[in-house]
Design a protein around this motif. Structure first.
Motif, PDB file in Angstrom:
ATOM      1  N   PRO A 187       0.836  -1.206   0.000  1.00 43.57           N
ATOM      2  CA  PRO A 187       0.000   0.000   0.000  1.00 43.57           C
ATOM      3  C   PRO A 187       0.872   1.260   0.000  1.00 43.57           C
ATOM      4  CG  PRO A 187       0.004  -1.020   2.161  1.00 43.57           C
ATOM      5  CD  PRO A 187       0.693  -1.976   1.246  1.00 43.57           C
ATOM      6  N   ILE A 188       0.269   2.357  -0.404  1.00 44.24           N
ATOM      7  CA  ILE A 188       0.991   3.625  -0.499  1.00 44.24           C
ATOM      8  C   ILE A 188       0.718   4.457   0.757  1.00 44.24           C
ATOM      9  CG2 ILE A 188       1.229   5.774  -1.810  1.00 44.24           C
ATOM     10  CD1 ILE A 188       0.332   4.225  -4.271  1.00 44.24           C
ATOM     11  N   ALA A 189       1.773   4.957   1.372  1.00 49.06           N
ATOM     12  CA  ALA A 189       1.623   5.806   2.564  1.00 49.06           C
ATOM     13  C   ALA A 189       1.111   7.191   2.144  1.00 49.06           C
ATOM     14  CB  ALA A 189       2.945   5.931   3.290  1.00 49.06           C
ATOM     15  N   VAL A 190       0.127   7.687   2.874  1.00 45.75           N
ATOM     16  CA  VAL A 190      -0.441   9.010   2.556  1.00 45.75           C
ATOM     17  C   VAL A 190      -0.571   9.849   3.835  1.00 45.75           C
ATOM     18  CG1 VAL A 190      -1.638   8.432   0.416  1.00 45.75           C
ATOM     19  CG2 VAL A 190      -2.735   7.928   2.607  1.00 45.75           C
ATOM     20  N   PRO A 191       0.541  10.189   4.463  1.00 47.69           N
ATOM     21  CA  PRO A 191       0.477  11.027   5.667  1.00 47.69           C
ATOM     22  C   PRO A 191       0.103  12.456   5.291  1.00 47.69           C
ATOM     23  CG  PRO A 191       2.751  10.754   5.011  1.00 47.69           C
ATOM     24  CD  PRO A 191       1.939   9.884   4.088  1.00 47.69           C
ATOM     25  N   PRO A 192      -0.513  13.187   6.202  1.00 49.02           N
ATOM     26  CA  PRO A 192      -0.811  14.605   5.934  1.00 49.02           C
ATOM     27  C   PRO A 192       0.465  15.433   6.007  1.00 49.02           C
ATOM     28  CG  PRO A 192      -1.452  14.041   8.161  1.00 49.02           C
ATOM     29  CD  PRO A 192      -1.010  12.749   7.513  1.00 49.02           C
ATOM     30  N   ASP A 193       0.361  16.699   5.638  1.00 51.44           N
ATOM     31  CA  ASP A 193       1.519  17.590   5.639  1.00 51.44           C
ATOM     32  C   ASP A 193       1.197  18.833   6.468  1.00 51.44           C
ATOM     33  OD1 ASP A 193       3.903  18.841   5.099  1.00 51.44           O
ATOM     34  OD2 ASP A 193       3.324  19.496   3.085  1.00 51.44           O
ATOM     35  N   PRO A 194       1.054  18.681   7.799  1.00 49.15           N
ATOM     36  CA  PRO A 194       0.664  19.817   8.634  1.00 49.15           C
ATOM     37  C   PRO A 194       1.702  20.934   8.666  1.00 49.15           C
ATOM     38  CG  PRO A 194       1.299  17.946   9.996  1.00 49.15           C
ATOM     39  CD  PRO A 194       1.237  17.452   8.586  1.00 49.15           C
ATOM     40  N   GLU A 195       2.985  20.591   8.455  1.00 52.40           N
ATOM     41  CA  GLU A 195       4.031  21.615   8.514  1.00 52.40           C
ATOM     42  C   GLU A 195       3.837  22.663   7.417  1.00 52.40           C
ATOM     43  OE1 GLU A 195       4.638  18.359   8.397  1.00 52.40           O
ATOM     44  OE2 GLU A 195       5.278  17.942  10.470  1.00 52.40           O
ATOM     45  N   THR A 196       3.632  22.206   6.195  1.00 53.39           N
ATOM     46  CA  THR A 196       3.451  23.152   5.092  1.00 53.39           C
ATOM     47  C   THR A 196       2.159  23.939   5.251  1.00 53.39           C
ATOM     48  OG1 THR A 196       4.687  21.726   3.574  1.00 53.39           O
ATOM     49  CG2 THR A 196       3.254  23.393   2.585  1.00 53.39           C
ATOM     50  N   LEU A 197       1.103  23.266   5.674  1.00 50.53           N
ATOM     51  CA  LEU A 197      -0.170  23.954   5.849  1.00 50.53           C
ATOM     52  C   LEU A 197      -0.079  25.009   6.954  1.00 50.53           C
ATOM     53  CD1 LEU A 197      -2.772  21.064   5.447  1.00 50.53           C
ATOM     54  CD2 LEU A 197      -2.044  22.753   3.773  1.00 50.53           C
ATOM     55  N   LYS A 198       0.673  24.718   7.995  1.00 47.05           N
ATOM     56  CA  LYS A 198       0.870  25.713   9.054  1.00 47.05           C
ATOM     57  C   LYS A 198       1.656  26.904   8.524  1.00 47.05           C
ATOM     58  CE  LYS A 198       2.424  26.264  13.836  1.00 47.05           C
ATOM     59  NZ  LYS A 198       3.023  27.596  13.592  1.00 47.05           N
ATOM     60  N   GLN A 199       2.648  26.634   7.683  1.00 41.67           N
ATOM     61  CA  GLN A 199       3.434  27.717   7.101  1.00 41.67           C
ATOM     62  C   GLN A 199       2.559  28.617   6.223  1.00 41.67           C
ATOM     63  OE1 GLN A 199       6.739  26.286   4.778  1.00 41.67           O
ATOM     64  NE2 GLN A 199       7.751  28.286   4.697  1.00 41.67           N
ATOM     65  N   ILE A 200       1.666  27.997   5.460  1.00 45.50           N
ATOM     66  CA  ILE A 200       0.738  28.762   4.619  1.00 45.50           C
ATOM     67  C   ILE A 200      -0.132  29.675   5.480  1.00 45.50           C
ATOM     68  CG2 ILE A 200      -1.286  28.558   3.114  1.00 45.50           C
ATOM     69  CD1 ILE A 200      -0.030  25.949   2.049  1.00 45.50           C
TER      70      ILE A 200
END
Length: 325
Positions: free
Chosen positions: A248-261
């Motif tokens: 299966p393919i891992a699909v973690p979220p990206d909270p760091e970039t979203l917080k930077q935005i």
């Protein structure tokens, strides 16, 4: 729907609260007068007979009028201080654009029933919390923006666009944000206008198109804050589209970039790994965006309440019907 929730009470003339000092002084004076009356009481042998003839007075009839009078003094003293409370009222002409990711990773089931369904339900909650006068737009995206509605008062059109999403494709967050900015600031310049904001929900890193962080800098220049929500858990996976036998393919979220935005644009960032929590975040955003705080005086409420208490105290302190001849 109008939002007008009281938040806190303040006083325009706090010096008026000094009138509350009259209450303990009144209590002391009342206590002293009763002690004086007891000290100079005259023994009368026929007092029992007179009491029977006059009838008994319930204990509460002696204390309730005094309590009401003191409460009236307190209410009127607060009225002198000109109390006011803060309420959130809708900003006429405000606009909000929902930017929703429906890339392939949104099919992950780490958020029940799946990320995309949870996002759609939360968006419906968000629409229900916004004031009716707020215009709402939407940009849905995966490989690029593919469902766009300019801000409108027609909630049904927005719901239809949100419900038409299916989880597939890459993640072009920067492109979607740029389209949302174009809907809120068509001329590309910051201008005097009602409140505008963007609410971005995504679950993964940008995999195509322009850098969303650069778009966030443009949003800051245009004075349009971006509120971001990172959806999903770090260990989430989706089936491999190449072969069901492949890992299966891992699909973690990206909270760091979203917080930077969010930080760059002047908004706020949130994270959610639960459908109920996501709805709560959207409910909070819906009640806060497109509203402003106003001070409203409530002096009349305390003044009227004090007068009512004063009248009640007077009526209860009147002598009972029926006296000795």
């Amino acid at each position: 729907m109008s939002v007008a929730t009281p938040m806190a009470i303040s006083f325009a003339a706090p010096a008026g609260l000094l009138a509350l000092l009259a209450i303990p002084l009144a209590i002391l004076a009342l206590t002293a007068s009763r002690r004086r009356a007891t000290r100079y009481a005259v023994r009368f042998p026929a007092a029992a007979t007179l009491a029977i003839a006059a009838g008994t007075v319930p204990a509460w009839r002696r204390f309730v009028p005094t309590g009401l009078a003191l409460a009236a003094m307190a209410a009127l003293a607060v009225a002198l201080a000109k109390p006011q409370h803060t309420v959130a009222v809708p900003v006429e002409g405000a606009s909000v654009v929902l930017v929703t990711d429906h890339s392939g990773s949104m099919a992950a089931t780490d958020v029940e029933p799946d990320r995309l369904s949870a996002a759609q339900q939360a968006a419906t909650t968000f629409l229900g919390q916004l004031p009716a006068a707020t215009r709402v737009g939407v940009v849905t995206y995966s490989d690029g923006p593919d469902g766009t509605r300019t801000p409108t008062l027609d909630r049904d059109v927005i719901k239809q666009t949100l419900e038409a999403q299916t989880a597939a494709g890459a993640t072009a967050t920067g492109e979607a944000l740029q389209v949302a900015l174009g809907a809120l600031a068509p001329n590309g310049r910051a201008a005097a206008r009602p409140v505008s904001a963007i609410v971005l929900l995504s679950d993964g890193k940008t995999t195509s198109g322009r850098d969303p962080v650069e778009v966030a800098r443009t949003a800051k220049r245009l004075k349009i804050p971006i509120y971001t929500v990172a959806l999903g858990t770090a260990d989430a996976t989706i089936p491999n589209p190449v072969s069901p036998l492949s890992p299966p393919i891992a699909v973690p979220p990206d909270p760091e970039t979203l917080k930077q935005i969010a930080d760059i644009s002047g908004g706020r960032s949130f994270t959610s790994d639960d459908a109920g929590q996501l709805r709560g975040i959207y409910r909070t955003l819906g009640s806060r965006l497109a509203t402003k705080h106003q001070e409203r005086e409530i002096t009349s409420s305390f003044a009227i309440g004090g007068l009512i208490l004063l009248v009640a105290a007077g009526l209860l302190s009147l002598p009972r019907v029926g006296r000795l001849p």
